[in-house]
Scaffold this motif. Structure first.
Motif, mmCIF file in Angstrom:
data_model
loop_
_atom_site.group_PDB
_atom_site.id
_atom_site.type_symbol
_atom_site.label_atom_id
_atom_site.label_comp_id
_atom_site.label_asym_id
_atom_site.label_seq_id
_atom_site.Cartn_x
_atom_site.Cartn_y
_atom_site.Cartn_z
ATOM 1 N N TYR A 194 0.790 -1.098 0.023
ATOM 2 C CA TYR A 194 0.042 0.053 0.041
ATOM 3 C C TYR A 194 0.709 1.020 -0.051
ATOM 4 O O TYR A 194 0.704 2.232 -0.635
ATOM 5 C CB TYR A 194 -0.929 -0.026 1.248
ATOM 6 C CG TYR A 194 -1.817 1.324 1.556
ATOM 7 C CD1 TYR A 194 -2.730 1.672 0.636
ATOM 8 C CD2 TYR A 194 -1.208 2.064 2.555
ATOM 9 C CE1 TYR A 194 -3.567 2.648 0.918
ATOM 10 C CE2 TYR A 194 -1.982 3.225 2.660
ATOM 11 C CZ TYR A 194 -3.047 3.803 1.957
ATOM 12 O OH TYR A 194 -3.951 4.834 2.174
ATOM 13 N N GLU A 195 2.010 1.180 0.874
ATOM 14 C CA GLU A 195 2.921 2.411 0.803
ATOM 15 C C GLU A 195 3.353 2.792 -0.557
ATOM 16 O O GLU A 195 3.626 3.792 -0.798
ATOM 17 C CB GLU A 195 3.789 2.059 1.844
ATOM 18 C CG GLU A 195 3.433 2.014 3.326
ATOM 19 C CD GLU A 195 3.146 0.683 3.764
ATOM 20 O OE1 GLU A 195 2.854 0.355 4.926
ATOM 21 O OE2 GLU A 195 2.836 -0.299 2.743
ATOM 22 N N LYS A 196 4.004 1.561 -1.275
ATOM 23 C CA LYS A 196 4.368 1.941 -2.515
ATOM 24 C C LYS A 196 3.360 2.501 -3.613
ATOM 25 O O LYS A 196 3.759 3.437 -4.202
ATOM 26 C CB LYS A 196 5.092 0.420 -3.221
ATOM 27 C CG LYS A 196 5.396 0.519 -4.567
ATOM 28 C CD LYS A 196 5.342 -0.951 -5.268
ATOM 29 C CE LYS A 196 5.422 -0.778 -6.908
ATOM 30 N NZ LYS A 196 6.346 0.330 -7.254
ATOM 31 N N VAL A 197 2.239 1.694 -3.514
ATOM 32 C CA VAL A 197 1.317 2.167 -4.541
ATOM 33 C C VAL A 197 0.838 3.751 -4.181
ATOM 34 O O VAL A 197 0.783 4.426 -5.176
ATOM 35 C CB VAL A 197 0.036 1.364 -4.104
ATOM 36 C CG1 VAL A 197 -1.206 1.842 -5.149
ATOM 37 C CG2 VAL A 197 0.290 -0.043 -4.878
ATOM 38 N N LEU A 198 0.903 3.970 -3.046
ATOM 39 C CA LEU A 198 0.276 5.417 -2.596
ATOM 40 C C LEU A 198 1.465 6.425 -2.862
ATOM 41 O O LEU A 198 1.211 7.498 -3.607
ATOM 42 C CB LEU A 198 -0.146 5.658 -1.133
ATOM 43 C CG LEU A 198 -1.001 6.760 -0.890
ATOM 44 C CD1 LEU A 198 -2.401 6.488 -1.538
ATOM 45 C CD2 LEU A 198 -1.036 6.900 0.697
ATOM 46 N N GLY A 199 2.632 5.946 -2.763
ATOM 47 C CA GLY A 199 3.700 6.750 -3.033
ATOM 48 C C GLY A 199 3.800 7.275 -4.578
ATOM 49 O O GLY A 199 4.474 8.033 -5.013
ATOM 50 N N ASP A 200 3.816 5.932 -5.233
ATOM 51 C CA ASP A 200 3.840 6.126 -6.777
ATOM 52 C C ASP A 200 2.773 6.986 -7.492
ATOM 53 O O ASP A 200 3.001 7.854 -8.221
ATOM 54 C CB ASP A 200 3.464 4.786 -7.515
ATOM 55 C CG ASP A 200 4.981 3.911 -7.314
ATOM 56 O OD1 ASP A 200 6.004 4.352 -6.884
ATOM 57 O OD2 ASP A 200 4.659 2.574 -7.562
ATOM 58 N N LEU A 201 1.582 6.869 -6.624
ATOM 59 C CA LEU A 201 0.401 7.788 -7.333
ATOM 60 C C LEU A 201 0.744 9.280 -7.087
ATOM 61 O O LEU A 201 0.412 10.194 -7.748
ATOM 62 C CB LEU A 201 -0.817 7.255 -6.825
ATOM 63 C CG LEU A 201 -1.244 6.021 -7.191
ATOM 64 C CD1 LEU A 201 -2.574 5.548 -6.455
ATOM 65 C CD2 LEU A 201 -1.676 5.938 -8.795
ATOM 66 N N LYS A 202 1.352 9.687 -5.751
ATOM 67 C CA LYS A 202 1.641 10.910 -5.438
ATOM 68 C C LYS A 202 2.664 11.590 -6.340
ATOM 69 O O LYS A 202 2.699 12.805 -6.383
ATOM 70 C CB LYS A 202 1.917 10.908 -3.876
ATOM 71 C CG LYS A 202 0.684 10.714 -3.197
ATOM 72 C CD LYS A 202 1.009 10.685 -1.378
ATOM 73 C CE LYS A 202 -0.442 10.562 -0.617
ATOM 74 N NZ LYS A 202 -0.064 10.532 0.852
ATOM 75 N N SER A 203 3.634 10.686 -6.544
ATOM 76 C CA SER A 203 4.970 11.145 -7.170
ATOM 77 C C SER A 203 4.902 11.049 -8.808
ATOM 78 O O SER A 203 5.222 11.949 -9.423
ATOM 79 C CB SER A 203 6.241 10.345 -6.721
ATOM 80 O OG SER A 203 5.886 8.969 -6.903
ATOM 81 N N THR A 204 4.178 10.342 -9.395
ATOM 82 C CA THR A 204 3.949 10.024 -10.757
ATOM 83 C C THR A 204 2.592 9.872 -11.330
ATOM 84 O O THR A 204 2.439 10.203 -12.544
ATOM 85 C CB THR A 204 4.991 8.693 -11.375
ATOM 86 O OG1 THR A 204 4.054 7.431 -10.729
ATOM 87 C CG2 THR A 204 6.103 8.592 -10.760
ATOM 88 N N GLY A 205 1.539 9.710 -10.603
ATOM 89 C CA GLY A 205 0.229 9.781 -10.973
ATOM 90 C C GLY A 205 -0.138 8.269 -11.425
ATOM 91 O O GLY A 205 -1.218 8.020 -11.962
ATOM 92 N N ARG A 206 0.539 7.408 -11.515
ATOM 93 C CA ARG A 206 0.394 5.862 -11.820
ATOM 94 C C ARG A 206 1.297 5.024 -11.031
ATOM 95 O O ARG A 206 2.258 5.519 -10.185
ATOM 96 C CB ARG A 206 0.752 5.747 -13.164
ATOM 97 C CG ARG A 206 2.090 5.691 -13.561
ATOM 98 C CD ARG A 206 2.415 5.602 -15.079
ATOM 99 N NE ARG A 206 3.940 5.855 -15.578
ATOM 100 C CZ ARG A 206 4.688 4.866 -15.148
ATOM 101 N NH1 ARG A 206 4.225 3.379 -14.729
ATOM 102 N NH2 ARG A 206 5.842 4.835 -15.644
ATOM 103 N N VAL A 207 0.689 3.708 -11.012
ATOM 104 C CA VAL A 207 1.581 2.800 -10.220
ATOM 105 C C VAL A 207 2.631 2.078 -11.194
ATOM 106 O O VAL A 207 2.488 1.585 -12.009
ATOM 107 C CB VAL A 207 0.624 1.474 -9.841
ATOM 108 C CG1 VAL A 207 1.428 0.423 -8.890
ATOM 109 C CG2 VAL A 207 -0.515 2.264 -8.753
#
Length: 249
Positions: A194-207
């Motif tokens: 979950y931490e990775k998925v949320l971090g990816d979305l916040k930084s790049t807008g996708r997983v």
């Protein structure tokens, strides 16, 4: 666990007896609406795996069977009554995992369908955060001994994430309370925390989906698997302390 050859042969013999004469139509195989059903725990698995993601029993092509692609839609619509919804509101629903990776294991789905991680964008951050927070509230309502009386904080001892490719094409977040049965599951390439998925979305807008051979991906996956092992040790230690205290009392 590791299964002895004799165990595997006996379980497969029973599988073959049960499925005698049953043939999966080639059209179903080509359409992708089949899964590898574990003959030991009956969990449906993606065709890309060779062991069950729940009990680690070895799988082969004889385990193929037709699968309902919309099992979560069936549950939400009341067509599937085998899985009970333990909490539901206008945004999300929570259920106990039928093939748990720990004593306490729930999954949370959005009411508005999202297929899988690859379809997520930054617009989905609020619903993911809501799924996570409400899942924690559900676990807290269960009064798990290790997380009562100022022992441990449940949020800090969760294993949370998604699988990709998913076993069901309906986004579902796993919330697993340590100790888990098999911490090695969480260093597998399918597991995206979950931490990775949320971090990816916040930084790049996708997983950013994990890929084979990527050194950075491997290091991140192994790190999460190691974290699961550490959490297991911590919670087991507290559990033993509680048991010893109760014996004295």
């Amino acid at each position: 666990r590791r299964y002895e050859r004799e165990e595997v042969e006996e379980i497969r013999r029973k599988r073959d007896e049960k499925r005698s004469g049953k043939v999966v139509e080639e059209s179903k195989v080509k359409s992708g609406s089949v899964r590898l059903y574990c003959p030991l725990c009956n969990k449906p698995n993606q065709r890309t795996v060779n062991v069950c993601s729940s009990c680690r029993f070895p799988l082969d092509e004889k385990d193929l069977d037709v699968f309902s692609e919309n099992i979560f839609e069936d549950i939400l619509a009341g067509r599937n009554v085998d899985t009970k919804i333990v909490y539901r509101d206008e945004e999300i629903a929570i259920m106990n995992d039928r093939f748990p990776a720990a004593l306490y294991h729930v999954y949370i789905v959005p009411i508005k369908k999202i297929d899988d991680l690859s379809k997520l964008t930054s617009d989905d951050i609020p619903i993911l955060e809501s799924m996570y927070k409400k899942g924690i509230l559900e676990l807290k309502r269960r009064c798990i001994p290790e997380f009562q009386d100022n022992y441990l904080n449940v949020e800090d001892h969760l294993i949370t994430g998604f699988n990709y490719p998913p076993s069901v094409f309906y986004l579902h977040l796993h919330l697993i309370v340590a100790p888990c049965f098999n911490p090695e599951l969480f260093s597998h390439i399918r597991w995206h925390s979950y931490e990775k998925v949320l971090g990816d979305l916040k930084s790049t807008g996708r997983v950013n989906i994990y890929s084979e051979g990527n050194i950075a991906d491997l290091a991140e996956r192994e790190s999460y698997g190691d974290r699961a092992k550490r959490l297991n040790l911590v919670v087991k230690e507290v559990r033993e302390r509680i048991q010893n205290t109760n014996k004295v009392l």
